[in-house]
Design a protein around this motif. Structure first.
Motif, PDB file in Angstrom:
ATOM      1  N   PHE A 114      25.961  38.658  35.010  1.00  0.00           N
ATOM      2  CA  PHE A 114      27.035  39.527  35.487  1.00  0.00           C
ATOM      3  C   PHE A 114      28.277  38.713  35.855  1.00  0.00           C
ATOM      4  N   THR A 115      28.057  37.497  36.351  1.00  0.00           N
ATOM      5  CA  THR A 115      29.193  36.623  36.657  1.00  0.00           C
ATOM      6  C   THR A 115      29.962  36.269  35.391  1.00  0.00           C
ATOM      7  N   ILE A 116      29.235  35.978  34.314  1.00  0.00           N
ATOM      8  CA  ILE A 116      29.885  35.630  33.037  1.00  0.00           C
ATOM      9  C   ILE A 116      30.715  36.809  32.530  1.00  0.00           C
ATOM     10  N   VAL A 117      30.147  38.017  32.600  1.00  0.00           N
ATOM     11  CA  VAL A 117      30.860  39.204  32.112  1.00  0.00           C
ATOM     12  C   VAL A 117      32.116  39.456  32.939  1.00  0.00           C
ATOM     13  N   SER A 118      31.985  39.383  34.272  1.00  0.00           N
ATOM     14  CA  SER A 118      33.144  39.646  35.132  1.00  0.00           C
ATOM     15  C   SER A 118      34.219  38.581  34.944  1.00  0.00           C
ATOM     16  N   TYR A 119      33.804  37.317  34.730  1.00  0.00           N
ATOM     17  CA  TYR A 119      34.777  36.253  34.514  1.00  0.00           C
ATOM     18  C   TYR A 119      35.521  36.447  33.200  1.00  0.00           C
ATOM     19  N   PHE A 120      34.805  36.858  32.153  1.00  0.00           N
ATOM     20  CA  PHE A 120      35.454  37.061  30.861  1.00  0.00           C
ATOM     21  C   PHE A 120      36.478  38.193  30.938  1.00  0.00           C
ATOM     22  N   PHE A 121      36.112  39.315  31.552  1.00  0.00           N
ATOM     23  CA  PHE A 121      37.032  40.450  31.631  1.00  0.00           C
ATOM     24  C   PHE A 121      38.175  40.205  32.614  1.00  0.00           C
ATOM     25  N   LEU A 122      38.004  39.222  33.501  1.00  0.00           N
ATOM     26  CA  LEU A 122      39.110  38.844  34.373  1.00  0.00           C
ATOM     27  C   LEU A 122      40.283  38.296  33.562  1.00  0.00           C
ATOM     28  N   TRP A 123      39.990  37.661  32.418  1.00  0.00           N
ATOM     29  CA  TRP A 123      41.020  37.077  31.561  1.00  0.00           C
ATOM     30  C   TRP A 123      41.308  37.942  30.330  1.00  0.00           C
ATOM     31  N   TYR A 124      40.804  39.152  30.326  1.00  0.00           N
ATOM     32  CA  TYR A 124      41.043  40.062  29.205  1.00  0.00           C
ATOM     33  C   TYR A 124      42.289  40.901  29.491  1.00  0.00           C
ATOM     34  N   LEU A 125      43.158  41.022  28.490  1.00  0.00           N
ATOM     35  CA  LEU A 125      44.376  41.815  28.636  1.00  0.00           C
ATOM     36  C   LEU A 125      44.111  43.225  28.121  1.00  0.00           C
ATOM     37  N   PRO A 126      43.959  44.210  29.008  1.00  0.00           N
ATOM     38  CA  PRO A 126      43.643  45.578  28.558  1.00  0.00           C
ATOM     39  C   PRO A 126      44.821  46.191  27.814  1.00  0.00           C
ATOM     40  N   PHE A 128      46.034  49.183  27.993  1.00  0.00           N
ATOM     41  CA  PHE A 128      46.863  50.066  28.816  1.00  0.00           C
ATOM     42  C   PHE A 128      47.711  49.245  29.778  1.00  0.00           C
ATOM     43  N   ILE A 129      48.758  49.835  30.303  1.00  0.00           N
ATOM     44  CA  ILE A 129      49.704  49.137  31.167  1.00  0.00           C
ATOM     45  C   ILE A 129      49.607  49.609  32.618  1.00  0.00           C
ATOM     46  N   ALA A 130      49.544  50.919  32.807  1.00  0.00           N
ATOM     47  CA  ALA A 130      49.655  51.478  34.158  1.00  0.00           C
ATOM     48  C   ALA A 130      48.525  51.039  35.077  1.00  0.00           C
ATOM     49  N   GLY A 131      47.327  50.817  34.530  1.00  0.00           N
ATOM     50  CA  GLY A 131      46.184  50.501  35.387  1.00  0.00           C
ATOM     51  C   GLY A 131      45.792  49.045  35.401  1.00  0.00           C
ATOM     52  N   ARG A 132      46.681  48.158  34.958  1.00  0.00           N
ATOM     53  CA  ARG A 132      46.307  46.736  34.874  1.00  0.00           C
ATOM     54  C   ARG A 132      46.021  46.128  36.247  1.00  0.00           C
ATOM     55  N   VAL A 133      46.801  46.505  37.232  1.00  0.00           N
ATOM     56  CA  VAL A 133      46.588  45.939  38.570  1.00  0.00           C
ATOM     57  C   VAL A 133      45.199  46.294  39.072  1.00  0.00           C
ATOM     58  N   VAL A 134      44.787  47.550  38.891  1.00  0.00           N
ATOM     59  CA  VAL A 134      43.455  47.979  39.313  1.00  0.00           C
ATOM     60  C   VAL A 134      42.385  47.222  38.525  1.00  0.00           C
ATOM     61  N   TRP A 135      42.618  47.027  37.217  1.00  0.00           N
ATOM     62  CA  TRP A 135      41.668  46.293  36.375  1.00  0.00           C
ATOM     63  C   TRP A 135      41.434  44.889  36.917  1.00  0.00           C
ATOM     64  N   TYR A 136      42.496  44.145  37.145  1.00  0.00           N
ATOM     65  CA  TYR A 136      42.342  42.762  37.603  1.00  0.00           C
ATOM     66  C   TYR A 136      41.834  42.689  39.045  1.00  0.00           C
ATOM     67  N   LEU A 137      42.230  43.646  39.856  1.00  0.00           N
ATOM     68  CA  LEU A 137      41.730  43.684  41.227  1.00  0.00           C
ATOM     69  C   LEU A 137      40.223  43.907  41.228  1.00  0.00           C
ATOM     70  N   ALA A 138      39.753  44.835  40.408  1.00  0.00           N
ATOM     71  CA  ALA A 138      38.319  45.150  40.367  1.00  0.00           C
ATOM     72  C   ALA A 138      37.512  43.961  39.862  1.00  0.00           C
ATOM     73  N   PHE A 139      37.943  43.357  38.771  1.00  0.00           N
ATOM     74  CA  PHE A 139      37.139  42.278  38.189  1.00  0.00           C
ATOM     75  C   PHE A 139      37.251  40.976  38.995  1.00  0.00           C
ATOM     76  N   TYR A 140      38.388  40.750  39.658  1.00  0.00           N
ATOM     77  CA  TYR A 140      38.472  39.552  40.489  1.00  0.00           C
ATOM     78  C   TYR A 140      37.601  39.690  41.740  1.00  0.00           C
ATOM     79  N   CYS A 141      37.586  40.875  42.327  1.00  0.00           N
ATOM     80  CA  CYS A 141      36.702  41.113  43.479  1.00  0.00           C
ATOM     81  C   CYS A 141      35.239  40.982  43.060  1.00  0.00           C
ATOM     82  N   LEU A 142      34.906  41.557  41.896  1.00  0.00           N
ATOM     83  CA  LEU A 142      33.532  41.470  41.411  1.00  0.00           C
ATOM     84  C   LEU A 142      33.143  40.026  41.122  1.00  0.00           C
ATOM     85  N   TYR A 143      34.051  39.287  40.505  1.00  0.00           N
ATOM     86  CA  TYR A 143      33.776  37.882  40.199  1.00  0.00           C
ATOM     87  C   TYR A 143      33.566  37.065  41.478  1.00  0.00           C
TER      88      TYR A 143
END
Length: 518
Positions: A114-126, A128-143
């Motif tokens: 799960f750490t590997i998955v969360s780390y990979f998606f932390l550096w993934y550029l989604p 969509f634009i409007a929800g990017r902050v939520v995306w990085y906030l969620a995966f950085y907290c999870l990581y």
């Protein structure tokens, strides 16, 4: 010393420690292979942490194109989640049962995918634009939470590698050396892979500035090829570091054997988490050690966090800061054997004085900023940083042994000590870095500017020179009152061995606890 526990043996603690009763038999000695496997197992966390520390902020600003406020929000909330996860991890791990592969190993194996998955998606550029902050906030907290779930049992595993204090100290030295090497590899590997994404010099090309508009989420069409290239190289780097995670955990699993609590009595009961936490807070040596290294680690974090800014804006060393950072890390790696020898030769409290070596050099650097002084300060800072990393993890097992002697019927408290220590140090470092960033904002620091005001230069000098020096001196002063020395360590080891031999059950302890004194 020891009352009834040692009444039947007239030998000195030193003799017991050297004999069959107090020292491990040759077959119980921890092999070099096991020490290396243990050390390598924790290296991926440091590789990833180094990569995020150096590059996550610039990735969020230049590639993900979020506003500086949102980038700061992601970094701060993520760090807070990591700190809060420490006591939570300690709570659940302290309640876990022994399995065929140990009590701590299942946690490390389980959280790694799960750490590997969360780390990979932390550096993934989604897309969509409007929800990017939520995306990085969620995966950085999870990581951050998942790395904590790995790091707490991994650090506590030190106590379950061997019954011998020297073996544990040696394993700790191996671990810290490889972790510092991992930090070096993380910074170098990530930097080499993603360097082309930041090749433009914003001080000479204004076209690279202005990726962000008022919303911080609108992309300039001329920057799309640069963003696509940046997205690709960052994902390649994330995949490489994810592979390092897999290699590390496989080596840890096959190279390290976790043994059951070597000093707990056969009928010892697991300490409830909150009761153990209260007992931990009442342990004088632990509170002394924690308070001391809270200040020292905060000083080191301030030095590291502001060193590049200082070189760039206050010392005129913009083109040298990457080499200076590498000098710090290489110096720290190479000095680990020296510090391990020093703590064995002179004692751990005495070796802690080496942390203060960096103070005169950084003060000289902020007073006379030139290239020669900068490299000298970087080299000596690496020596002091290595000592500040090695010593607390080498001294913490001694505190746990001290607690075991006072609470001989309890077991399962190791993760409480380690998780609460990590929690306190993370929170102190987070608060220190937060105050540092607030101070720069207060005096008018301008992101992306090639030249800062005199007020910003002055604050950077204080953050790199004055504040770390004061915190280190105060931390070392508190450490003077740390009660565990080399003699008491031998006495504690002797008393623990005698308790285990003479009191094989809880009932015997209950009947004789009035006759046993420390």
């Amino acid at each position: 010393m020891v009352g009834a526990a040692g009444a039947g043996d007239a030998r000195l603690p030193e003799e017991i420690a050297a004999g069959s009763a107090g020292g491990p038999r040759p077959k119980d000695k921890l092999s070099v292979c096991s020490k290396l496997s243990y050390a390598i197992g924790g290296a991926p966390n440091q590789v990833a942490s180094s990569a995020t520390a150096f590059f996550l902020q610039i990735y969020l600003l230049d590639i993900a194109q979020v506003t500086p406020f949102h980038a700061s929000l992601v970094l701060f909330v993520g760090k807070a989640c990591g700190a809060l996860a420490d006591p939570v991890a300690g709570f659940f791990i302290s309640k876990s049962k022994w399995t065929k592969i140990g009590r701590l190993m299942p946690w490390m194996l389980g959280c790694t995918p799960f750490t590997i998955v969360s780390y990979f998606f932390l550096w993934y550029l989604p897309p969509f634009i409007a929800g990017r902050v939520v995306w990085y906030l969620a995966f950085y907290c999870l990581y951050q939470a998942l790395t904590t779930l790995f790091q707490v049992p991994y650090c506590a595993l030190t106590m379950f590698l061997s019954t011998d204090q020297k073996d544990r100290d040696s394993a700790t030295a191996y671990r810290i050396t490889v972790e510092v090497l991992g930090t070096l590899i993380g910074a170098a590997l990530q930097g080499q892979i993603v360097a082309s994404a930041h090749a433009s010099n914003h001080c000479s090309q204004n076209s690279t500035v202005g990726f962000l508009n008022s919303s911080g989420l609108q992309q300039n069409s001329s920057s799309l090829p640069i963003l696509a290239h940046g997205r690709n190289v960052y994902m390649i780097a994330a995949g490489v570091i994810g592979g390092i995670y897999l290699v590390g955990v496989v080596i840890l699993f096959f190279g390290v054997k976790e043994i059951d609590d070597p000093y707990a009595l056969s009928s010892g009961k697991t300490v409830p988490f909150f009761k153990g936490l209260r007992l931990t807070m009442k342990c004088g040596p632990y509170m002394n050690l924690t308070a001391s290294f809270l200040l020292i680690s905060t000083a080191v974090q301030l030095e590291q966090g502001n060193f590049v800014l200082f070189c760039t804006h206050a010392a005129g060393l913009r083109s040298h800061f990457q080499n200076l950072v590498m000098t710090i890390l290489v110096s720290a790696v190479l000095s680990m054997p020296f510090w391990q020898w020093s703590l064995q030769r002179f004692g751990k409290k005495e070796a802690a004085c080496g942390i203060s070596w960096m103070i005169p050099f950084v003060v000289m650097l902020v007073t006379v900023p030139n290239l020669i002084v900068a490299y000298a300060a970087a080299f000596v800072s690496g020596l002091s940083i290595a000592a500040s990393l090695l010593l607390p993890w080498s001294m913490l097992p001694d505190v746990v042994d001290h607690f075991r002697l006072q609470n001989p019927c309890s077991k399962g408290h190791e993760t409480i000590f380690y998780s609460s220590y990590v929690f306190f140090t993370k929170m102190a470092a987070g608060i220190g870095l937060g105050i540092s960033a607030s101070s720069l904002e207060f005096v008018g620091y301008e992101s992306g500017s090639c030249r800062q005001s005199d007020s910003v230069v002055t604050v950077l000098k204080v953050l790199v020179g004055g504040v770390p020096a004061g915190l280190i001196f105060l931390g070392l002063f508190i450490l003077l009152f740390y009660p565990i020395n080399e003699k008491s360590r031998k006495e504690t080891k002797y008393a623990l061995e005698m308790l285990r031999q003479t009191h094989p059950s809880t009932e015997n302890i209950t009947e004789n606890e009035d006759n046993t004194s420390v």
